[in-house]
Scaffold this motif. Sequence first.
Motif, PDB file in Angstrom:
ATOM      1  N   THR A  97       0.859  -1.186   0.000  1.00 47.13           N
ATOM      2  CA  THR A  97       0.000   0.000   0.000  1.00 47.13           C
ATOM      3  C   THR A  97       0.892   1.232   0.000  1.00 47.13           C
ATOM      4  N   VAL A  98       0.657   2.138  -0.942  1.00 42.85           N
ATOM      5  CA  VAL A  98       1.503   3.324  -1.087  1.00 42.85           C
ATOM      6  C   VAL A  98       1.047   4.385  -0.098  1.00 42.85           C
ATOM      7  N   PRO A  99       1.934   4.866   0.765  1.00 42.42           N
ATOM      8  CA  PRO A  99       1.536   5.886   1.751  1.00 42.42           C
ATOM      9  C   PRO A  99       1.044   7.167   1.077  1.00 42.42           C
ATOM     10  N   ASN A 100      -0.066   7.709   1.592  1.00 40.81           N
ATOM     11  CA  ASN A 100      -0.615   9.000   1.163  1.00 40.81           C
ATOM     12  C   ASN A 100      -1.176   8.999  -0.250  1.00 40.81           C
ATOM     13  N   ASN A 105      15.377  -6.221 -17.133  1.00 39.64           N
ATOM     14  CA  ASN A 105      16.117  -5.785 -15.949  1.00 39.64           C
ATOM     15  C   ASN A 105      16.802  -4.445 -16.132  1.00 39.64           C
ATOM     16  N   THR A 106      16.693  -3.851 -17.332  1.00 39.62           N
ATOM     17  CA  THR A 106      17.234  -2.506 -17.544  1.00 39.62           C
ATOM     18  C   THR A 106      16.308  -1.424 -16.986  1.00 39.62           C
ATOM     19  N   VAL A 107      15.061  -1.790 -16.671  1.00 39.35           N
ATOM     20  CA  VAL A 107      14.155  -0.828 -16.047  1.00 39.35           C
ATOM     21  C   VAL A 107      14.641  -0.563 -14.627  1.00 39.35           C
ATOM     22  N   LYS A 108      14.752   0.713 -14.294  1.00 34.90           N
ATOM     23  CA  LYS A 108      15.257   1.126 -12.988  1.00 34.90           C
ATOM     24  C   LYS A 108      14.766   2.537 -12.713  1.00 34.90           C
ATOM     25  N   LYS A 109      15.131   3.088 -11.615  1.00 29.23           N
ATOM     26  CA  LYS A 109      14.723   4.450 -11.295  1.00 29.23           C
ATOM     27  C   LYS A 109      15.262   5.398 -12.362  1.00 29.23           C
ATOM     28  N   GLY A 110      14.356   6.168 -12.960  1.00 32.64           N
ATOM     29  CA  GLY A 110      14.734   7.089 -14.021  1.00 32.64           C
ATOM     30  C   GLY A 110      14.710   6.493 -15.407  1.00 32.64           C
ATOM     31  N   HIS A 111      14.443   5.207 -15.538  1.00 33.20           N
ATOM     32  CA  HIS A 111      14.385   4.548 -16.845  1.00 33.20           C
ATOM     33  C   HIS A 111      13.271   3.517 -16.831  1.00 33.20           C
ATOM     34  N   GLY A 112      12.049   3.985 -17.105  1.00 28.50           N
ATOM     35  CA  GLY A 112      10.910   3.079 -17.171  1.00 28.50           C
ATOM     36  C   GLY A 112      10.225   2.819 -15.851  1.00 28.50           C
ATOM     37  N   ASP A 113      10.574   3.578 -14.801  1.00 34.48           N
ATOM     38  CA  ASP A 113       9.880   3.399 -13.533  1.00 34.48           C
ATOM     39  C   ASP A 113       8.532   4.118 -13.569  1.00 34.48           C
ATOM     40  N   PHE A 114       7.739   3.942 -12.535  1.00 36.20           N
ATOM     41  CA  PHE A 114       6.387   4.500 -12.444  1.00 36.20           C
ATOM     42  C   PHE A 114       6.372   5.516 -11.312  1.00 36.20           C
ATOM     43  N   MET A 115       5.891   6.719 -11.601  1.00 40.09           N
ATOM     44  CA  MET A 115       5.953   7.811 -10.633  1.00 40.09           C
ATOM     45  C   MET A 115       4.566   8.347 -10.318  1.00 40.09           C
ATOM     46  N   LEU A 116       4.355   8.726  -9.069  1.00 40.35           N
ATOM     47  CA  LEU A 116       3.107   9.316  -8.609  1.00 40.35           C
ATOM     48  C   LEU A 116       3.356  10.756  -8.204  1.00 40.35           C
ATOM     49  N   PHE A 117       2.352  11.615  -8.480  1.00 41.70           N
ATOM     50  CA  PHE A 117       2.476  13.047  -8.232  1.00 41.70           C
ATOM     51  C   PHE A 117       1.258  13.553  -7.478  1.00 41.70           C
ATOM     52  N   GLU A 177       8.496  17.177  -9.297  1.00 42.26           N
ATOM     53  CA  GLU A 177       9.148  16.028  -8.680  1.00 42.26           C
ATOM     54  C   GLU A 177       8.100  15.026  -8.187  1.00 42.26           C
ATOM     55  N   PRO A 178       8.315  13.741  -8.432  1.00 40.57           N
ATOM     56  CA  PRO A 178       7.351  12.738  -7.964  1.00 40.57           C
ATOM     57  C   PRO A 178       7.385  12.601  -6.444  1.00 40.57           C
ATOM     58  N   LYS A 179       6.250  12.196  -5.877  1.00 42.19           N
ATOM     59  CA  LYS A 179       6.160  11.932  -4.444  1.00 42.19           C
ATOM     60  C   LYS A 179       6.435  10.462  -4.123  1.00 42.19           C
ATOM     61  N   TYR A 180       6.305   9.615  -5.128  1.00 38.71           N
ATOM     62  CA  TYR A 180       6.551   8.182  -4.920  1.00 38.71           C
ATOM     63  C   TYR A 180       7.021   7.587  -6.237  1.00 38.71           C
ATOM     64  N   MET A 194      -5.079   1.996  -8.813  1.00 39.35           N
ATOM     65  CA  MET A 194      -5.179   3.369  -8.320  1.00 39.35           C
ATOM     66  C   MET A 194      -6.530   3.945  -8.722  1.00 39.35           C
ATOM     67  N   THR A 195      -6.902   5.034  -8.078  1.00 43.22           N
ATOM     68  CA  THR A 195      -8.115   5.737  -8.487  1.00 43.22           C
ATOM     69  C   THR A 195      -7.842   6.471  -9.793  1.00 43.22           C
ATOM     70  N   ALA A 196      -8.899   6.746 -10.535  1.00 43.41           N
ATOM     71  CA  ALA A 196      -8.749   7.340 -11.865  1.00 43.41           C
ATOM     72  C   ALA A 196      -8.164   8.745 -11.826  1.00 43.41           C
ATOM     73  N   ASP A 197      -8.276   9.430 -10.681  1.00 44.51           N
ATOM     74  CA  ASP A 197      -7.787  10.808 -10.597  1.00 44.51           C
ATOM     75  C   ASP A 197      -6.367  10.900 -10.032  1.00 44.51           C
ATOM     76  N   THR A 198      -5.654   9.790  -9.991  1.00 43.70           N
ATOM     77  CA  THR A 198      -4.283   9.781  -9.480  1.00 43.70           C
ATOM     78  C   THR A 198      -3.314  10.212 -10.583  1.00 43.70           C
ATOM     79  N   TRP A 199      -2.527  11.241 -10.291  1.00 42.20           N
ATOM     80  CA  TRP A 199      -1.542  11.726 -11.260  1.00 42.20           C
ATOM     81  C   TRP A 199      -0.350  10.778 -11.307  1.00 42.20           C
ATOM     82  N   HIS A 200       0.091  10.429 -12.513  1.00 43.44           N
ATOM     83  CA  HIS A 200       1.164   9.464 -12.656  1.00 43.44           C
ATOM     84  C   HIS A 200       1.826   9.577 -14.015  1.00 43.44           C
ATOM     85  N   MET A 201       2.945   8.918 -14.167  1.00 43.53           N
ATOM     86  CA  MET A 201       3.610   8.774 -15.469  1.00 43.53           C
ATOM     87  C   MET A 201       4.702   7.721 -15.342  1.00 43.53           C
TER      88      MET A 201
END
Length: 205
Positions: A4-7, A133-145, A162-165, A177-184
């Motif tokens: 579960t992602v905090p906040n 395995n080339t996916v890592k932070k900054g390369h194909g990761d998933f970010m929440l805003f 800047e992402p929060k998670y 996630m809920t439909a109104d969650t900002w992400h990329m």
Amino acid sequence: MKTTVPNFPVVIYNLEDYKDIFDPFIEELLNSSDKYSLGPDGETGKLSIWDNLDNNPLITITRSIFDSIVLEFADEVHPDFKGKGMNYELDRDAWLNKPESWQGIRIHRHWQPFLWDYEIGDVVTVFYPQVPNTVKKGHGDFMLFQGNEDHKAFDWLPDDLEPKYTFVPKKYDLLLMTADTWHMASPFKCDRYSLATDVKLTPGL
């Protein structure tokens, strides 16, 4: 494993224990990727794999597993459905994000102005059928805003926010996630695939 992602109204499951079921489903999804994926900008000719139940019985089983997790998420996490039980009919629209897809690598949400009113669902799921395995932070990761306080405001977020998670997906991960969650997803150059589904919940009889 369940995280579960905090906040955030976001939960991540790793479903590797179901890989014997998922692998034939993934094979169908990736071998027919062109018909299940979005075009340059739109859904022209795109099919939803969840409507292709006759082609592979394991699609039906996979859909049932995902549906049970969506209902659990709605009852335990979603602010509009929490504590109201699990008696809903589910309507799904799915699309495969391929390595050349661009729509996911900008900050967005499955809400206006990115979707029309009739397209907006209640729960968004993202399943990862192939993650190198080339996916890592900054390369194909998933970010929440975090957006502004009015989660239904029709707004845009700056590209340099800047992402929060941040979450680095693995094969067999399922994010809800809920439909109104900002992400990329951060930009990437590798064979990373994700299957996104907008799910509408309608109270059952």
